[in-house]
Every structure is written in C-alpha cells, then in structure tokens.
Design an enzyme around this catalytic site. Structure first.
Site, PDB file in Angstrom:
ATOM      1  N   MET F   1       0.903  -1.197   0.000  1.00 50.98           N
ATOM      2  CA  MET F   1       0.000   0.000   0.000  1.00 50.98           C
ATOM      3  C   MET F   1       0.902   1.195   0.000  1.00 50.98           C
ATOM      4  O   MET F   1       1.932   1.144   0.631  1.00 50.98           O
ATOM      5  CB  MET F   1      -0.861  -0.042   1.260  1.00 50.98           C
ATOM      6  CG  MET F   1      -2.209   0.539   1.124  1.00 50.98           C
ATOM      7  SD  MET F   1      -2.474   2.251   1.677  1.00 50.98           S
ATOM      8  CE  MET F   1      -1.902   2.243   3.333  1.00 50.98           C
ATOM      9  N   PRO F   2       0.628   2.237  -0.707  1.00 52.98           N
ATOM     10  CA  PRO F   2      -0.543   2.589  -1.509  1.00 52.98           C
ATOM     11  C   PRO F   2      -0.728   1.741  -2.767  1.00 52.98           C
ATOM     12  O   PRO F   2       0.238   1.183  -3.276  1.00 52.98           O
ATOM     13  CB  PRO F   2      -0.287   4.042  -1.910  1.00 52.98           C
ATOM     14  CG  PRO F   2       0.714   4.556  -0.943  1.00 52.98           C
ATOM     15  CD  PRO F   2       1.515   3.385  -0.538  1.00 52.98           C
ATOM     16  N   VAL F   3      -1.983   1.645  -3.173  1.00 54.96           N
ATOM     17  CA  VAL F   3      -2.373   0.956  -4.404  1.00 54.96           C
ATOM     18  C   VAL F   3      -3.112   1.950  -5.291  1.00 54.96           C
ATOM     19  O   VAL F   3      -4.094   2.543  -4.849  1.00 54.96           O
ATOM     20  CB  VAL F   3      -3.292  -0.249  -4.106  1.00 54.96           C
ATOM     21  CG1 VAL F   3      -3.729  -0.924  -5.402  1.00 54.96           C
ATOM     22  CG2 VAL F   3      -2.624  -1.259  -3.180  1.00 54.96           C
TER      23      VAL F   3
END
Lengths: 62, 62, 62, 62, 62, 62
Positions: F1-3
């Site tokens: 993450m982030p995605v």
C-alpha cells in the site's frame, strides 16, 4: 474516464490531497495524451488496522 | 500485487481484521504459489445503510 | 456482501480460480462469522505489462 | 464523480451496455440531483470461472 | 454478482441511499435480465477534499 | 500500500503503460513521502463500449 483511485494512508492533509490530485491528473493527461478535464481522481484513506502488507497488519508493522 | 480488497461490514474489531489479513494473505500466497510478501490486503468497512442486497438496503433487512 | 476482489496475475487455471474462490470465501465466512452464501468473490487477471510494483513494470522485473 | 462501476457477466451486447449506461446514469443523476454530465460508468465483464457466489465458482453452478 | 459500486458525494441521507439501492438494482436486474436477488450495491461516500475532477480538488471548485 | 488503480482506455502500448507506472508511482511516493517500493499500480483497460460519460456510451461519442 480515466478514473484514478488512490488507496493510501489515512490522515493526510487537504493540501497533500490537492497536490496528489493536481500532479497525478496532469501526469495521466500528459501520458494518455487526453485533456485533463477527462480525468477523475478518488483518494481513499485507509486506517493502518485495515491494511495488510505481506500478511501483516500495517498497524502492527509500525 | 496481488491486491485483495475485502468489502465487508463496518465495526469489526482490530483482532478480526488482523485474522482476516493473515489468513486471506496466506491462502492467496499458497494458491497462487507466490511469496506472502507480495500480497496486499485492504479491508473496507461498509455501513449497513450503504449496502444493497437483492435490491434492499441491508439496514432494512436486519 | 461481503464482496472480495482479488487482483492477481493473468493466465491462472480454472482449478486455481476454483480453489481461490472456495478457500477465500470459507476463510472470510469463518472470520466474519457470516453464512458463506453471503460471500461474493471476483478474480481479476492482470497482464504483467499492466502492473507496477515499486515503480517498475512487472513484465520488466521478470 | 460520481463514478459507477458495474461488475457483471461477460459477453453482453453493445446495446445492453448502452442501455445500462443510459439508465443507470439517469437514475443516479436524478437521485443525487446532479447533472448527468458528472456521471461516469464503467462496465466490467467477468467470466463465470472468475466469479464466486456463496463459495462456489459461478461456472460450476450453471 | 453483479456488484455495483457507486462512488459518490458524502453526506447523503439514508432515504437517498435506499432509493439509489432500489432503483439501480432494479434497473440492472431488468437490463441484465437477472433476478434482483443476485444484485449487490455498495455506496461509497467521498469527501470533496478527496475527489479530483479535471485536475482540480472538488472542494476547491464549489 | 498505496495501491493506485488507473481505469483508462484500452489498446495503449507497453511503453505508455511503463511511463504511467513509473511517473505515477514516483509522483505518489514524493507526495506521500513514502518509499517508492511501497507503491503498487494497476492499469485497467476499458473498451469504449463499456464506458459511460455523461450518460452516453463512449464509443457513441467518438
């Protein structure tokens, strides 16, 4: 369309969101060679308890 | 990648989230035959008012 | 609901998909303590050209 | 924004997609009381092998 | 499945959500020619700070 | 993450995808002030028949 969804950490400021929207939209518009007014961006804020990385709860890694 | 998004009910505990992350990540890693550190999980909590099942608002079914 | 979306690699077999559906659904049903017939799963197949990990195109990493 | 993503079965005709786009957009515009030109719709087509309902692979249920 | 995700503005009433669920589900069921009990709807509420339209932060446009 | 999920037009070249991945990942890493190896990007290609803009099918607008 295009629609860009950014799943990221929670608790970021309005200014950080504004910068993300502006720069990611411009980057996509340039690379897709499409007008910027076609670009939609959604920023989703995820609490660390709700995120898994490598099988571990993000709040447990920090 | 892989990225697994779990759209589920709101109000679950940190421990339930932790178990979801651990077990779903391990299950996916085993079946995809990929290292678990490649697996991302996002748990999204949905209020019952915001969910429709069979055309009905979930908060109206309960 | 719950709805579980699995963004993973392209080109996996029907049997692998079947196993993912069965085991991820059962895991979620057990942990959420909800009947398995409430669980929906969507497996999305992503070509390596379309996936970025750490800023690199997945097809370039392999 | 709004952005409406419709995860549905694969193999539907262009006309069915057109009708989905028109009617779902109009319904959302009316209920949100927003101009229809703000509404984006994405129709995603899912093969039955890739869909789980109640822990079973959809292609196995049919 | 089908699963319809509606990314829209935050702060809408329970009644508006109920109407969205009922009418969007019925519209999809009719057009897909599928029973309404197969339709899932998720309404996601997005704060104006978190939404970009045409490269601008929605809260800045209003 | 982030995605970061980029829902865009179909039929773009591998090079365009590579540039999108590299530049969007770097932009997000810089603004979130997070290491680039935490950033995942998924590029989804949508046929014009499957996209609605302002209630119209994109393939009908062109």
């Amino acid at each position: 369309m295009p629609v860009i969804t950014i799943e990221g950490p929670a608790g970021i400021s309005k200014e950080v969101k504004k910068e993300l929207i502006e720069k990611v939209s411009q980057t996509a518009a340039d690379i897709y060679n499409m007008p910027i007014n076609t670009i939609n961006v959604l920023i989703i804020e995820n609490e660390a308890d709700n995120v898994g990385v490598g099988g571990k709860q993000l709040s447990e890694i920090k």
